[in-house]
Design an enzyme around this catalytic site. Sequence first.
Site, mmCIF file in Angstrom:
data_model
loop_
_atom_site.group_PDB
_atom_site.id
_atom_site.type_symbol
_atom_site.label_atom_id
_atom_site.label_comp_id
_atom_site.label_asym_id
_atom_site.label_seq_id
_atom_site.Cartn_x
_atom_site.Cartn_y
_atom_site.Cartn_z
ATOM 1 N N LYS A 179 0.901 -1.192 0.185
ATOM 2 C CA LYS A 179 0.013 -0.114 -0.009
ATOM 3 C C LYS A 179 0.788 1.125 -0.080
ATOM 4 O O LYS A 179 2.253 1.235 0.452
ATOM 5 C CB LYS A 179 -0.891 -0.008 1.235
ATOM 6 C CG LYS A 179 -0.151 0.058 2.764
ATOM 7 C CD LYS A 179 -1.271 -0.255 3.698
ATOM 8 C CE LYS A 179 -0.473 -0.260 5.086
ATOM 9 N NZ LYS A 179 -1.162 -0.344 6.164
ATOM 10 N N HIS A 192 -7.141 10.366 5.713
ATOM 11 C CA HIS A 192 -8.189 10.261 6.688
ATOM 12 C C HIS A 192 -9.302 11.525 6.895
ATOM 13 O O HIS A 192 -10.397 11.145 7.162
ATOM 14 C CB HIS A 192 -7.718 9.957 8.049
ATOM 15 C CG HIS A 192 -7.032 8.607 8.099
ATOM 16 N ND1 HIS A 192 -5.502 8.262 7.796
ATOM 17 C CD2 HIS A 192 -7.481 7.284 8.364
ATOM 18 C CE1 HIS A 192 -5.251 6.942 7.941
ATOM 19 N NE2 HIS A 192 -6.361 6.378 8.385
ATOM 20 N N ASP A 268 -8.152 1.482 0.587
ATOM 21 C CA ASP A 268 -8.072 1.972 1.705
ATOM 22 C C ASP A 268 -9.479 2.000 2.589
ATOM 23 O O ASP A 268 -10.398 1.740 1.847
ATOM 24 C CB ASP A 268 -7.257 3.158 1.666
ATOM 25 C CG ASP A 268 -6.478 3.422 3.021
ATOM 26 O OD1 ASP A 268 -6.514 2.693 4.066
ATOM 27 O OD2 ASP A 268 -5.602 4.476 3.290
#
Length: 518
Positions: A179, A192, A268
């Site tokens: 990732k 986020h 994700d």
Amino acid sequence: MALIGPSSSRTKDRLHRDALTVLQPGFVGTEPPDWLRRHLADGLGSVALFARNVTDPAQLALLTAELRRENPHVLVAIDEEGGDVTRLEAGSGSSWPGNLALGAVDDPGLTRDVARELGRALAECGVNYNWAPSADVNSNPDNPVIGVRSFGADPEGCARHTAAWVEGLQSAGVAACAKHFPGHGDTAVDSHLGLPVVDIDVDLLRSRDLVPFKAAIAAGAKAVMTAHIMVPALDGDRPATLSRAVLDLLRSAPADGGLGYDGLIVTDGIEMGAIADTYGVARGSVLAVAAGVDAICVGGGLADEETVLGLRDALVQAVRAGELDEERLAQAADRVRALGSWAAEQVEAGGRLAPDLAIGLRAARRALRVTRAPGIGFAPVTERPYVLSFSPVPNIAVGDDTPWGVAGMLGARFPGTRAESVGPDDVTPELLPAFVERVRRESAGRRVVLVVRDLHRHAWMAAAVDGLLAGRPDAAVVEMGVPQAPPRGALHVATHGAARVCGLAAVEVLTGQPGVQL
């Protein structure tokens, strides 16, 4: 061909089953709830575990066994990078140093060994799929979310260690997931919280960010996780997770300029702000699968049956409405099942060795970089020091429950240790002079240890450290983030991460343990 209009019962069952299969949801608690058991029996292909699901290895082994009773081929996923990001040891800190520490040592054999032992610890608990390693090149020193999770800023170094980590983990029977494709290292925004933009040309992307992903694929990585980032050079309209152009780059053959990857592609966390706040979780999931993603990671924040049913139904409805090709969904589900079959074979093979936990501390010791200031002496700490830890806003990927630093370790060795933790609100420019004076007064007669994390990224922290060192140049500074130029002071210890073993290695230096050179 997309299915439009009424379907047969058999087709409907297949659609719902495929839609369930591509989800990788989480749940709350240390035992699987009834709703999760039902959906596993109905075809749910994966379950995501977080720190809230883990108390100890024995409990986790019982939990994963329960999951496999409902679906023997279930992918039991966890985000266990080692270093700062740990779910197995969220309450104590990790037994393994993270990527930056391993990159600092630059011994791919050691990286392979550490990842193998971490994989053995996961396999022993019944976890067969790990959302790691981070293959990102941390090219932006101000990156707020990658940092020590990367092997470093050198693409070739990151590639060497990404490949070694993948090989080590998968040799223990646990699927690796490189990732965050196509690379989250050149960002100054945490996905986020928002939607980062990596505004570089394709040539730089290929020569820098894609290099470790090529190495991961060559090493046989079973999965690749997408990044919620905008890369205008590839797609000016949609973030990578939802972009057919970005995912085609990953899938297409090398002869056509792609990476030729044919394994599982997972998002994700789909509820992260970069997607949830721009497209919504359900719409984002549909667009991701339509673009070429095979699995939807969800559950860090949304961990209930309503979320699972909502995403399942959104995918089914998208097929019925002609927005999502039925064959694309079936292909995605088949890739999940194929990896689940591989994982089940690893579990059935058995014969796994218990992990060598000692290797983590050995690696952490090798990762230390110790600098002594000329003309300023530093004697080892032998009694109750004054330990001041500077705590920035927690990295969401790390979480705020995992302990870090050296205060507790020094306190255990030296009863009467004075420990204090401060944040940006405690040392504003207005409060700084009084703060520095107070610490100087209260630390009189004690050795001073200043513990920082990414000192270079936080002006408030740098100002406080400079002010304190002006009056106490004999203090030691322990940097547990990404080290830059050492501040003035008697001793600077760079651990390259905040894992528990990194703290233990730093304490050995501070206390003059035998065999540690100052």
